[in-house]
Design an enzyme around this catalytic site. Sequence first.
Site, short mmCIF file in Angstrom:
data_model
loop_
_atom_site.label_atom_id
_atom_site.label_comp_id
_atom_site.label_asym_id
_atom_site.label_seq_id
_atom_site.Cartn_x
_atom_site.Cartn_y
_atom_site.Cartn_z
NE ARG A 1 -2.98 -0.16 3.33
CZ ARG A 1 -4.30 -0.15 3.28
NH1 ARG A 1 -4.93 -1.20 2.79
NH2 ARG A 1 -5.00 0.88 3.71
CB SER B 1 4.80 -6.88 7.14
OG SER B 1 4.04 -5.71 7.14
CG ASP C 1 2.81 -5.54 9.96
OD1 ASP C 1 1.91 -6.23 9.47
OD2 ASP C 1 3.76 -6.03 10.61
#
Length: 469
Positions: free
Chosen positions: A81, A149, A202
Amino acid sequence: MKSSGRWAKAEAILRELEENCGAHTAKLRQVADAMTVEMHAGLASEGGSKLKMLISYVDNLPTGDEKGLFYALDLGGTNFRVMRVQLGGKESMIKQEFEEVSIPPHLMVGSSHELFDFIAAALAKFVATEGEGFHLPAGRQREIGFTFSFPVRQLSLASGTLIKWTKGFLIEDAVGEDVVGELTKAMERVGLDMRVTALVNDTVGTLAGGRYDNPDVVAAVILGTGTNAAYVERAHAIPKWQGLLPKSGEMVINMEWGNFRSSHLPLTEYDQSLDAESLNPGEQIFEKIISGMYLGEIVRRVLCKMAEEADFFGNDIPPKLKIPFILRTPDMSAMHHDTSSDLKVVGSKLKDILEVPNSSLKMRKMIVELCDIVASRGARLAAAGILGILKKLGRDTVKEGEKQKSVIALDGGLFEHYTKFRNCMESTLNELLGEVTETVIVKHSNDGSGIGAALLAASHSQYLEVEDS
Ligand SMILES: Nc1ncnc2c1ncn2[C@@H]1O[C@H](COP(=O)(O)OP(=O)(O)O)[C@@H](O)[C@H]1O
Ligand SMILES: O=P(O)(O)OC[C@H]1O[C@@H](O)[C@H](O)[C@@H](O)[C@@H]1O
């Protein structure tokens, strides 16, 4: 007779699975205690535990007074994203825009160069669409909060080296490299003049984003493609910390709990074979029995055994059933949540995915039960992990007359979309906490890591000191 023998064998396989997946309350408490022990060990020394207990260098969570335009990049296990956020401090709402891009599978096992070029190109494209409502003072560089992540050994808030890949990634030439350096070089290659001012996991981003909304957030848990947790530790409780004690007295720890392992974990033959055939054998065992990348695959493996040993789908084994990861957790979730009387969703999934044209109601009911056994084990273990964190913080009990509130920020596609998993996790946590449960709140912090990364980038902006002086 043959048919009844078949059913008896299929039933026996399911009963054995249920037995081996059993995570009754006493066992969950043992898992929670083991998690707490491993947390202490991981904080005591490098390599002291399977839990890496990584120092995030986030010793000040955002206050919410942050202002300005910041970008956030979030590289997860499935999606990538890009986001921009116009922070206006507490008095004005955050304005944000984002785009989500699926990560092409070939990039997960390609080269570092290819992956980071893909990320830089997507970022350049998104920056080019910056429009009304987002503005940057003249002469300033755009700044980025980079959510990554995967396990990273942070060297500072804005740099860190990749320890290993997890989930579906395996890019050898990136291991040991500084991920901010890799991104910065890729941005230079596309002529993008931007600077990463925060690199966060994350879970750390979600904790920061969650704390922005609620000062009682003490931990964050991700249940997505993978699973992990971060929490706010007291700086003096980190023996392995060599640096100056932060004046806040706090340090956010990225536990990397997916790598937790304990003899108390209810493991099955299916987990062993899944692990042995995975990209990272022997690693991330807790993650492999809980998270979204793997739940559907466990179900597939059980169905394979039922097909081979109980002719569950008739004399032949459906060829598609042998393809690893063909049954994804969203498909498992859809079958598990099928409320139709004839379980038509289960029937259509069997047809569409496994090319099993016909299935009886009895078969479909057994498959729903199989999904429930596998999902419940994962959900109950996630609850045990959270209890372990609360124990470490001394928040699993409340002292007489003391007011206490502990908010756990949760995010990730598994938590967000798999309702039965989420409900089972929350009810198990309530069961484990007893009367303390009213002091513990599980809060969905939707895309907290994006906002959190932008907030952390803002609170560590290169322009901050200019404004202060
Ligand atoms: N409808 C669903 N039911 C169950 N699990 C889902 C569903 N949709 C997505 N998921 C799980 O969530 C994961 C995506 O999680 P998300 O947090 O969105 O991305 P990432 O893991 O890349 O950060 C998928 O890998 C999948 O396992
Ligand atoms: O958001 P995702 O992709 O599900 O990631 C969750 C976790 O997945 C684990 O595999 C990583 O080691 C963690 O660092 C990460 O936090």
